[in-house]
Design a protein around this motif. Sequence first.
Motif, PDB file in Angstrom:
ATOM      1  N   LYS A  24       6.958  34.757  73.541  1.00 31.73           N
ATOM      2  CA  LYS A  24       5.500  34.673  73.394  1.00 31.73           C
ATOM      3  C   LYS A  24       4.989  33.286  73.774  1.00 31.73           C
ATOM      4  CE  LYS A  24       4.212  38.536  71.157  1.00 31.73           C
ATOM      5  NZ  LYS A  24       3.327  39.485  71.756  1.00 31.73           N
ATOM      6  N   HIS A  25       5.740  32.257  73.406  1.00 26.91           N
ATOM      7  CA  HIS A  25       5.352  30.883  73.719  1.00 26.91           C
ATOM      8  C   HIS A  25       5.284  30.692  75.234  1.00 26.91           C
ATOM      9  CE1 HIS A  25       4.862  26.616  73.144  1.00 26.91           C
ATOM     10  NE2 HIS A  25       5.901  26.375  73.939  1.00 26.91           N
ATOM     11  N   THR A  26       6.245  31.185  75.976  1.00 32.03           N
ATOM     12  CA  THR A  26       6.275  31.066  77.431  1.00 32.03           C
ATOM     13  C   THR A  26       5.135  31.863  78.049  1.00 32.03           C
ATOM     14  OG1 THR A  26       8.681  30.848  77.314  1.00 32.03           O
ATOM     15  CG2 THR A  26       7.740  31.325  79.459  1.00 32.03           C
ATOM     16  N   GLN A  27       4.825  33.029  77.500  1.00 30.49           N
ATOM     17  CA  GLN A  27       3.719  33.834  78.001  1.00 30.49           C
ATOM     18  C   GLN A  27       2.394  33.084  77.838  1.00 30.49           C
ATOM     19  OE1 GLN A  27       3.969  37.516  75.819  1.00 30.49           O
ATOM     20  NE2 GLN A  27       5.447  38.427  77.257  1.00 30.49           N
ATOM     21  N   TYR A  28       2.197  32.468  76.686  1.00 32.32           N
ATOM     22  CA  TYR A  28       0.975  31.696  76.455  1.00 32.32           C
ATOM     23  C   TYR A  28       0.873  30.529  77.434  1.00 32.32           C
ATOM     24  CZ  TYR A  28       0.175  34.247  72.088  1.00 32.32           C
ATOM     25  OH  TYR A  28      -0.068  35.210  71.166  1.00 32.32           O
ATOM     26  N   LEU A  29       1.980  29.865  77.702  1.00 29.58           N
ATOM     27  CA  LEU A  29       1.972  28.749  78.640  1.00 29.58           C
ATOM     28  C   LEU A  29       1.643  29.219  80.055  1.00 29.58           C
ATOM     29  CD1 LEU A  29       4.981  26.550  77.459  1.00 29.58           C
ATOM     30  CD2 LEU A  29       2.543  26.039  77.285  1.00 29.58           C
ATOM     31  N   LEU A  30       2.173  30.360  80.452  1.00 28.88           N
ATOM     32  CA  LEU A  30       1.874  30.905  81.780  1.00 28.88           C
ATOM     33  C   LEU A  30       0.397  31.278  81.913  1.00 28.88           C
ATOM     34  CD1 LEU A  30       5.012  33.130  82.489  1.00 28.88           C
ATOM     35  CD2 LEU A  30       4.325  31.050  83.679  1.00 28.88           C
ATOM     36  N   VAL A  31      -0.161  31.883  80.881  1.00 26.65           N
ATOM     37  CA  VAL A  31      -1.579  32.246  80.900  1.00 26.65           C
ATOM     38  C   VAL A  31      -2.440  30.986  80.957  1.00 26.65           C
ATOM     39  CG1 VAL A  31      -3.447  33.286  79.540  1.00 26.65           C
ATOM     40  CG2 VAL A  31      -1.252  34.467  79.755  1.00 26.65           C
ATOM     41  N   LEU A  32      -2.100  29.988  80.169  1.00 23.85           N
ATOM     42  CA  LEU A  32      -2.845  28.738  80.163  1.00 23.85           C
ATOM     43  C   LEU A  32      -2.753  28.032  81.521  1.00 23.85           C
ATOM     44  CD1 LEU A  32      -4.507  26.665  78.582  1.00 23.85           C
ATOM     45  CD2 LEU A  32      -2.361  25.633  77.848  1.00 23.85           C
ATOM     46  N   ALA A  33      -1.570  27.979  82.094  1.00 20.90           N
ATOM     47  CA  ALA A  33      -1.387  27.352  83.404  1.00 20.90           C
ATOM     48  C   ALA A  33      -2.183  28.096  84.473  1.00 20.90           C
ATOM     49  CB  ALA A  33       0.092  27.309  83.768  1.00 20.90           C
ATOM     50  N   SER A  34      -2.194  29.416  84.422  1.00 24.30           N
ATOM     51  CA  SER A  34      -2.963  30.213  85.382  1.00 24.30           C
ATOM     52  C   SER A  34      -4.453  29.941  85.236  1.00 24.30           C
ATOM     53  CB  SER A  34      -2.697  31.705  85.180  1.00 24.30           C
ATOM     54  OG  SER A  34      -1.342  31.988  85.385  1.00 24.30           O
ATOM     55  N   PHE A  35      -4.930  29.873  83.999  1.00 20.40           N
ATOM     56  CA  PHE A  35      -6.331  29.598  83.751  1.00 20.40           C
ATOM     57  C   PHE A  35      -6.722  28.218  84.286  1.00 20.40           C
ATOM     58  CE2 PHE A  35      -9.627  27.785  80.984  1.00 20.40           C
ATOM     59  CZ  PHE A  35     -10.661  28.667  81.273  1.00 20.40           C
ATOM     60  N   LEU A  36      -5.911  27.215  84.030  1.00 18.05           N
ATOM     61  CA  LEU A  36      -6.198  25.861  84.515  1.00 18.05           C
ATOM     62  C   LEU A  36      -6.188  25.812  86.042  1.00 18.05           C
ATOM     63  CD1 LEU A  36      -4.243  23.665  81.953  1.00 18.05           C
ATOM     64  CD2 LEU A  36      -6.710  23.947  82.159  1.00 18.05           C
ATOM     65  N   PHE A  37      -5.260  26.509  86.653  1.00 18.68           N
ATOM     66  CA  PHE A  37      -5.198  26.556  88.111  1.00 18.68           C
ATOM     67  C   PHE A  37      -6.482  27.180  88.678  1.00 18.68           C
ATOM     68  CE2 PHE A  37      -4.181  28.924  91.994  1.00 18.68           C
ATOM     69  CZ  PHE A  37      -3.836  27.860  92.807  1.00 18.68           C
ATOM     70  N   LEU A  38      -6.934  28.283  88.114  1.00 18.15           N
ATOM     71  CA  LEU A  38      -8.157  28.930  88.575  1.00 18.15           C
ATOM     72  C   LEU A  38      -9.374  28.039  88.358  1.00 18.15           C
ATOM     73  CD1 LEU A  38      -7.582  32.615  87.432  1.00 18.15           C
ATOM     74  CD2 LEU A  38      -7.588  31.731  89.763  1.00 18.15           C
ATOM     75  N   LEU A  39      -9.405  27.334  87.245  1.00 19.75           N
ATOM     76  CA  LEU A  39     -10.501  26.418  86.966  1.00 19.75           C
ATOM     77  C   LEU A  39     -10.550  25.299  88.004  1.00 19.75           C
ATOM     78  CD1 LEU A  39     -12.776  25.752  84.975  1.00 19.75           C
ATOM     79  CD2 LEU A  39     -11.138  24.371  83.715  1.00 19.75           C
TER      80      LEU A  39
END
Length: 107
Positions: A5-20
């Motif tokens: 779950k921790h890795t999934q949250y990090l991937l989602v956060l990284a994707s969001f920052l990249f899109l931003l």
Amino acid sequence: MPISKHTQYLLVLASFLFLLLLVEANHDDEVKPSVDGNKGSYYVPKMGCGAACRSRCRLSSRPNLCNRACGTCCSRCKCVPPGTSGNQQLCPCYYTLTTHGGRRKCP
């Protein structure tokens, strides 16, 4: 091997920052309305007035005077028409600036 779950949250956060960052980078390239409010007058941010004015004034008989007037107009309008003369429709603000005597200010 399942992803934690921790890795999934990090991937989602990284994707969001990249899109931003991607949206912000594209936002900087957009054309913005001119500072003086002229309708139809647009400029690209961070214009290099010095290079644009040198190009515009390179054939002038009085290049120092031309560069000084062009620099003043460019700093106010944030645009310089391409070429050595004409093309006023591409930068209406630049074209409409006048001296105290009513003559066109910008070369």
